[in-house]
Design a protein around this motif. Structure first.
Motif, mmCIF file in Angstrom:
data_model
loop_
_atom_site.group_PDB
_atom_site.id
_atom_site.type_symbol
_atom_site.label_atom_id
_atom_site.label_comp_id
_atom_site.label_asym_id
_atom_site.label_seq_id
_atom_site.Cartn_x
_atom_site.Cartn_y
_atom_site.Cartn_z
ATOM 1 N N PHE A 285 7.581 5.394 2.967
ATOM 2 C CA PHE A 285 6.833 4.751 2.159
ATOM 3 C C PHE A 285 5.594 4.442 2.523
ATOM 4 O O PHE A 285 4.338 4.747 1.885
ATOM 5 N N VAL A 286 5.233 4.077 3.998
ATOM 6 C CA VAL A 286 3.900 3.954 4.659
ATOM 7 C C VAL A 286 3.193 5.178 4.848
ATOM 8 O O VAL A 286 2.106 5.088 4.521
ATOM 9 N N LEU A 287 4.011 5.965 5.253
ATOM 10 C CA LEU A 287 2.990 7.193 5.569
ATOM 11 C C LEU A 287 2.945 8.412 4.735
ATOM 12 O O LEU A 287 2.196 9.345 4.795
ATOM 13 N N VAL A 288 3.943 8.324 3.604
ATOM 14 C CA VAL A 288 3.879 9.466 2.469
ATOM 15 C C VAL A 288 3.535 8.825 1.286
ATOM 16 O O VAL A 288 2.753 9.192 0.359
ATOM 17 N N THR A 289 4.305 7.933 0.625
ATOM 18 C CA THR A 289 4.036 7.372 -0.644
ATOM 19 C C THR A 289 2.935 6.569 -0.843
ATOM 20 O O THR A 289 2.209 6.898 -1.686
#
Length: 285
Positions: A179-183
């Protein structure tokens, strides 16, 4: 479709008249905030900054402004968290009742403000027995501000390819890391636009606020309503109204600019910046 010159002229005139009808009253408020005539005689014979000085020196205006900013900021933060989580749940997962929940999330912004205000007032005072305060206003604002964040987030998620998240999971990243690095990088501009709209929506809300605010507390719109028909305060009310117009327009303008990003701009190049590394798979014995 090509329009004739006469059709373009007619449409241009109609558009100009509509815009004039909408924005001329706002322009009059701005002009009257500098009108030296306390009775707002028209056309203005002279202009003054006295009313602006009084507005700045007014403790009531300053307190109301601080309260409005406090309520808008906190309700926006709550809306960002809840709206994002709801958008992810409804877009990325299939479960029983998803369409019903989608409708229930959007419904608060479609209901008349007075209905929402009465319902929340009854909930706080009768059912929960909670005294009205700034926190009840914040909760009330979050119920409909959340919709703007939700709509922006779910619209962006529908345009984003979920294969990046699947690839992140295949490389060994957990749900939070993905979530933090992609979404999140792909949602960033949509969430910022939704947050700005939520702030503007909360900052100038008056109907729901009136039903959920505690005694002796005022936001800026409530202050305007309380002083609107007081002759001595009428010039200052125009100044405060101009401040409210500016504070409302700027976030909406920024949100509109952010929302106009192309699909290519949401790809979030360099996602993860090399932080998602392939998980080590033990070799077969």
């Amino acid at each position: 479709m090509k329009l004739s010159r006469s059709a373009k002229t007619i449409l241009g005139v109609i558009t100009g008249l509509i815009l004039l009808f909408i924005y001329l009253p706002l322009l009059l408020v701005v002009v009257n905030s500098f009108n030296a005539d306390r009775t707002f005689g028209w056309p203005p014979r002279s202009f003054t900054l006295e009313w602006w000085g009084r507005a700045v020196a007014s403790e009531g205006v300053r307190d109301a402004l601080a309260t409005s900013v406090q309520v808008a900021v906190i309700s926006t933060i709550i809306s960002l968290i809840l709206g994002t989580l709801l958008a992810l749940a409804l877009q990325r997962y299939s479960f029983f009742g998803r369409d019903v929940i989608n409708l229930l999330v959007i419904l608060p912004i479609a209901l008349p403000g007075i209905v929402t205000g009465i319902a929340l007032n009854n909930l706080f005072t009768t059912v929960l027995g909670v005294p009205l305060s700034l926190w009840t206003v914040i909760v009330a604002h979050a119920t409909f501000c959340m919709v703007t964040v939700f709509n922006n987030a779910i619209a962006r998620l529908r345009r984003v390819n979920g294969s990046l998240e699947e690839a992140s999971a295949d490389l060994g990243a957990g749900v939070f890391t993905t979530f933090v690095l992609v979404t999140l990088p792909q949602l960033r501009s949509a969430l910022l636009a939704g947050g700005l709209l939520a702030f503007a929506l909360s900052f100038d809300e008056i109907i729901v606020t009136t039903f959920t605010i505690g005694a002796g507390q005022q936001t800026l719109p409530v202050w305007i309503l309380s002083n609107l028909f007081r002759p001595n305060q009428a010039p200052v009310v125009n100044v405060v109204a101009v401040i409210l117009i500016v504070v409302s327009i700027v976030p909406i303008w920024l949100a509109q600019r952010l929302s106009s990003d192309s699909v290519a701009g949401t790809g979030a190049p360099g996602i993860g910046r090399g932080k998602i590394k392939k998980a080590k798979v033990p070799s077969a014995p």
